[in-house]
Design a protein around this motif. Structure first.
Motif, PDB file in Angstrom:
ATOM      1  N   LYS A 228       2.605   1.800  -3.476  1.00  0.00           N
ATOM      2  CA  LYS A 228       1.792   2.272  -4.437  1.00  0.00           C
ATOM      3  C   LYS A 228       1.544   3.777  -4.367  1.00  0.00           C
ATOM      4  O   LYS A 228       1.360   4.554  -4.948  1.00  0.00           O
ATOM      5  N   GLN A 229       1.214   3.966  -3.036  1.00  0.00           N
ATOM      6  CA  GLN A 229       0.736   5.344  -2.328  1.00  0.00           C
ATOM      7  C   GLN A 229       2.124   6.644  -2.645  1.00  0.00           C
ATOM      8  O   GLN A 229       1.889   7.579  -3.112  1.00  0.00           O
ATOM      9  N   THR A 230       3.180   6.017  -2.589  1.00  0.00           N
ATOM     10  CA  THR A 230       4.511   6.748  -2.731  1.00  0.00           C
ATOM     11  C   THR A 230       4.745   7.210  -4.228  1.00  0.00           C
ATOM     12  O   THR A 230       4.953   8.069  -4.678  1.00  0.00           O
TER      13      THR A 230
ATOM     14  N   VAL B 267       0.924  -1.157  -0.018  1.00  0.00           N
ATOM     15  CA  VAL B 267      -0.004   0.092   0.047  1.00  0.00           C
ATOM     16  C   VAL B 267       0.803   1.109  -0.044  1.00  0.00           C
ATOM     17  O   VAL B 267       0.723   2.083  -0.751  1.00  0.00           O
ATOM     18  N   VAL B 268       2.036   1.397   0.788  1.00  0.00           N
ATOM     19  CA  VAL B 268       2.675   2.385   0.963  1.00  0.00           C
ATOM     20  C   VAL B 268       3.747   2.397  -0.292  1.00  0.00           C
ATOM     21  O   VAL B 268       3.869   3.626  -0.785  1.00  0.00           O
TER      22      VAL B 268
ATOM     23  N   ALA C  87       2.383   7.119  -6.731  1.00  0.00           N
ATOM     24  CA  ALA C  87       1.456   8.053  -7.131  1.00  0.00           C
ATOM     25  C   ALA C  87       1.818   9.504  -6.422  1.00  0.00           C
ATOM     26  O   ALA C  87       1.667  10.618  -7.230  1.00  0.00           O
ATOM     27  N   SER C  88       2.520   9.451  -5.272  1.00  0.00           N
ATOM     28  CA  SER C  88       2.726  11.055  -4.710  1.00  0.00           C
ATOM     29  C   SER C  88       3.882  11.597  -5.456  1.00  0.00           C
ATOM     30  O   SER C  88       3.913  12.787  -5.671  1.00  0.00           O
TER      31      SER C  88
ATOM     32  N   GLN D 238      -8.379   9.825   1.314  1.00  0.00           N
ATOM     33  CA  GLN D 238      -7.391   8.472   1.856  1.00  0.00           C
ATOM     34  C   GLN D 238      -6.326   8.688   2.722  1.00  0.00           C
ATOM     35  O   GLN D 238      -5.751   9.795   2.545  1.00  0.00           O
TER      36      GLN D 238
ATOM     37  N   GLU E 174      -5.592   1.078  -7.213  1.00  0.00           N
ATOM     38  CA  GLU E 174      -6.085   1.653  -6.100  1.00  0.00           C
ATOM     39  C   GLU E 174      -6.806   0.825  -5.169  1.00  0.00           C
ATOM     40  O   GLU E 174      -7.476   0.833  -4.161  1.00  0.00           O
TER      41      GLU E 174
ATOM     42  N   HIS F  82      -2.764   8.688   4.073  1.00  0.00           N
ATOM     43  CA  HIS F  82      -1.379   8.326   3.476  1.00  0.00           C
ATOM     44  C   HIS F  82      -0.519   7.550   4.741  1.00  0.00           C
ATOM     45  O   HIS F  82      -0.107   8.449   5.799  1.00  0.00           O
TER      46      HIS F  82
ATOM     47  N   SER G 268     -11.782   2.914  -1.023  1.00  0.00           N
ATOM     48  CA  SER G 268     -11.403   2.981  -2.068  1.00  0.00           C
ATOM     49  C   SER G 268     -12.783   2.322  -2.873  1.00  0.00           C
ATOM     50  O   SER G 268     -13.160   2.896  -4.185  1.00  0.00           O
TER      51      SER G 268
ATOM     52  N   LEU H 289      -9.030   1.108   4.450  1.00  0.00           N
ATOM     53  CA  LEU H 289      -8.493   1.757   3.203  1.00  0.00           C
ATOM     54  C   LEU H 289      -9.044   1.295   2.083  1.00  0.00           C
ATOM     55  O   LEU H 289      -9.723   1.882   1.246  1.00  0.00           O
TER      56      LEU H 289
END
Length: 777
Positions: free
Chosen positions: A125-127, A122-123, A129-130, A670, A390, A672, A662, A658
């Protein structure tokens, strides 16, 4: 996935099979799961024993892609989706092994025992995206999609999976990639590059005595992988290679590989396939012939690229970019074991089914497996969301196969699986995923899923989990295809009801946390209300608040500071301003204002007014919550599995929340993870607070030079206490000093109770003490 023993065989002959390569000015297709796990293992330097240093991990990810950017490398990241049916046996077996491995992990041996935090992907993919890195998620295992995109772009693949030795692509093993940027002059221009080694099939065949590359996929069948058991063609390989004598420096697996290559040189694809079918025999052909079909999937180009949103972006980028150019430098001669080539958490240990009892895992659900990949049955809107990354991969398992595998994480293995606490959220999620357009009875088995979870260190259990029938805000559960048509208010109410927020006052308090923290705060409240073994106390909650402050306020305001040298260096630049700030709060009058008014500052105002100087002062306290106690690193008995179990329950609840958020289309922003929660900070803060008589008073004293930070802490603490009026509060009484009775002595006076004129006891003369006279005036 991995082909047994092939990585070791190639690395032992790396001078023959690899070429030096300079990576720059090109596309690079990245095996996302492989990269995620290797960055965590080899780069991030995270503490695994405390449940996940997601902030450190996010920094490692950002630094890696920053290196690629310096070299003008455009990354295209593809991650694996759900499991395929034919892999379920391997998944269950390896999941049990990860339970056993995790149970052995402590702060003492955590650098040697591979344990991965629950929300690592999860982290990851979130990173991505960021920082704007393009990525997509395959429907199932993504190796064929990765190879298809790499062939389409004619660019290398970065991974650490031995399957890519038999795909017809340029393959860069992650272990050969230098993580330091070098320079080279090309056409009078300075180019930055990363040195590495590349593997190409043509070069391999040319240095392997001549071999038809169409035969290479059969290697996966003969050696065995996650889909083909190792023993299916075990004796066949030995019979075909009897002419080769085992070399002294070769293991049995390496000799077997040499035998296979020697046999394949004498065969065509047709003749080899006929012999393999003949070996299976008529009795087993119907059951085992499917293992041969897998070999041909290596050569199929998936339609994933055409259906993915990456296609248009790749077309745009590729019109302006040049392809890779060959280099000259090589990496070091380090050899790597096959254990490193696995691309998922469970694959990091060798398979050992002969040591496990299959009856415990309930293989009846997976005994009749389809060995041909079938496309995902997601409705279009859910398929697009899944491919955008997502949703986690287990959504595919639930939707397509009604199965859920509880991944292992650091916890107390004498208690029930920590993820059981999150099942009420999972039940709501399953209700939406399993409600199809045809409609079903409430008692229909279609509303049940089979969960595999830990029963003990070495055993698993399975049970049927019923999906939630209804929610207070939604008596009718719509089919999954119509879920996006629900109004925003209804979808938000679904999330509120699931997490136990039903009253208007509770909802108002939840919303007052702000978009950044609302979802996380709601999950924390759900966790504190639901957990019974162990119970959540004020020390747990205040430790979580410290993690929120450090990652969401301090790191945002002054950057990530985890060492005293950083504080000293940065504070020196602002010494005068900080000294003035400290001088303003040194008087008792100022401290009195700070201590009484802090709790009245609204959270939104407190966040807006936080000062940089206060953050630097608070950073001194942060060091106490980030540095590991020396006793923990030497004595396993100092480690608290019970505390880690409680924090694992929190992570399990957050992970499911989470996903539900989604699925519902993000009615609440969401959370982070890397900016909210750190296992080490939370663990060490709790250990600190748990030894204090009064935690609130202690925190106030520690933040006396950081009033604006304390305002945020106080506002958060007041909100949590309002939502959790029954929270257990630990208040430790100070230990009384035990008076040591004096030894019997001989006194000079007639009475033992003789006193001086002021009421104090008179001097005592001890004949056995030669220094006693010094005490008599």
């Amino acid at each position: 996935m991995g082909i047994k023993g092939l990585t070791t065989y190639i690395n032992r002959n790396k001078d023959r099979f690899y070429q030096s390569y300079n990576l720059h000015d090109c596309f690079l297709v990245i095996d996302g799961c492989s990269l995620a796990y290797n960055l965590y293992n080899d780069v991030s330097n995270c503490y695994s024993a405390f449940g996940g240093d997601y902030d450190k991990y996010a920094i490692a990810i950002k630094n890696f892609f920053s290196l690629l950017k310096q070299c003008n490398v455009i990354p295209i990241v593809l991650v694996d989706g759900g499991y395929e049916k034919r892999k379920f046996r391997t998944v269950i077996s390896r999941l049990r092994e990860t339970y056993s491995r995790t149970a052995r992990c402590t702060p003492v041996n955590q650098s040697h025992v591979l344990v991965y935090p629950l929300m690592m992907m999860v982290v990851f993919k979130q990173t991505l995206a960021s920082i704007g890195v393009k990525f997509a998620q395959a429907d199932f295992e993504g190796d064929s999609e990765i190879a298809a995109v790499a062939r389409y772009l004619d660019c290398p693949v970065l991974s650490l999976d031995s399957d890519f030795y038999v795909y017809d692509v340029k393959y860069i093993p992650f272990s050969s990639l230098s993580l330091s940027v070098s320079q080279i002059n090309i056409d009078s221009k300075v180019k930055h590059y990363l040195s590495c080694e590349v593997y190409e099939i043509e070069h391999f065949i040319a240095n392997c005595g001549g071999l038809d590359k169409s035969l290479l996929p059969l290697i996966a069948v003969l050696l065995g992988n996650d889909y083909v058991p190792r023993n299916v063609f075990g004796q066949f390989s030995c019979k075909q290679g009897r002419s080769i004598k085992k070399k002294k420096n070769m293991s049995a697996t390496q000799s077997k590989i040499a035998m296979i290559f020697d046999w394949l040189r004498q065969e065509t694809l047709s003749s080899a396939t006929i012999k393999l079918i003949s070996y299976l025999g008529l009795k087993n052909q119907e059951a085992d012939l499917s293992v041969l079909r897998h070999a041909h999937q290596f050569q199929c180009v998936d339609e994933f690229l055409k259906n993915s949103e990456l296609a248009e972006e790749i077309e745009t980028e590729s019109s302006d970019e040049s392809e890779c150019s060959d280099g000259s430098e090589s990496s070091d001669g380090t050899e790597y074991s096959d254990e490193a080539e696995c691309s998922d958490e469970a694959a990091c240990s060798e398979e050992s089914e002969n040591h496990l009892e299959c009856s415990e895992t309930g293989y009846d659900e997976v005994s009749s497996v389809e060995n041909v990949r079938t496309p995902s049955k997601f409705p279009p809107w859910l398929r697009d969301k899944f491919r955008r990354g997502e949703l986690p991969s287990f959504v595919s398992d639930i939707y397509n196969f009604h199965l859920y595998f509880c991944k292992s994480q650091m916890e107390d293995f004498t208690l029930d699986d920590s993820q059981i606490l999150s099942f009420p959220i999972l039940q709501v999620l399953c209700r939406f995923l399993l409600c199809n357009d045809q409609g079903t009875n409430e008692n229909d088995h279609n509303y049940r899923i089979t969960c595999y979870l830990r029963r003990s260190i070495f055993k698993m259990q399975k049970f049927k989990l019923e999906a939630t029938c209804e929610l207070p805000c939604l008596t009718y559960i719509p089919p999954i295809s119509l879920l996006p048509s629900l109004s925003d208010s209804v979808r938000k109410d679904v999330l509120y009801n699931t997490l136990g927020f039903s009253s208007a006052d509770d909802i108002e308090l939840a919303e007052s946390f702000g978009e950044k923290w609302q979802l996380f705060a709601m999950v924390v409240v759900f966790w504190a209300r639901s957990a019974t073994n162990p119970k959540v106390t004020n020390c747990h909650l205040q430790a979580v608040i410290i993690s929120m402050l450090v990652l969401g306020v301090i790191d945002v305001k002054i950057g990530r500071v985890r060492h005293q040298r950083d504080i000293t260096k940065r504070k020196a630049k602002n010494l005068q301003r900080i000294q003035q700030k400290c001088a303003n709060i040194e008087s008792g009058e100022t401290i009195q204002e700070f201590s009484t008014a802090s709790s009245q500052v609204p959270l939104k105002d407190a966040l807006a007014k936080v000062s940089e100087a206060d953050c630097w002062n608070f950073a001194e306290f942060v060091l106490q919550c980030n540095q590991i106690n020396g006793k923990l690193l030497t004595n396993p008995k100092q480690f608290s599995p019970l505390l880690v179990h409680s924090l694992a329950q929190l992570q399990g609840c957050l992970n499911q929340a989470l996903v539900l958020n989604s699925i519902l289309g993000f009615p609440i922003p969401q959370c982070h993870i890397s900016e909210t929660y750190s296992g080490t900070i939370t663990y060490m803060a709790f250990s600190n607070f748990n030894a204090r008589n009064d935690v609130e008073l202690y925190v106030k004293g520690q933040m006396r030079n950081s009033p604006s930070v304390y305002d945020i802490y106080s506002a958060l603490w007041v909100k949590f206490k309002s939502l959790l009026p029954a929270l257990t509060v630990l208040f430790r009484k100070s230990k009384k000093k035990v008076k040591v009775k004096p030894k019997e002595c001989i006194v000079s006076s007639a009475s033992d109770h003789d006193s001086t004129s002021d009421g104090e006891p008179g001097p005592i003369f001890d004949a056995n003490n030669r220094f006693a006279l010094l005490g008599i005036a």
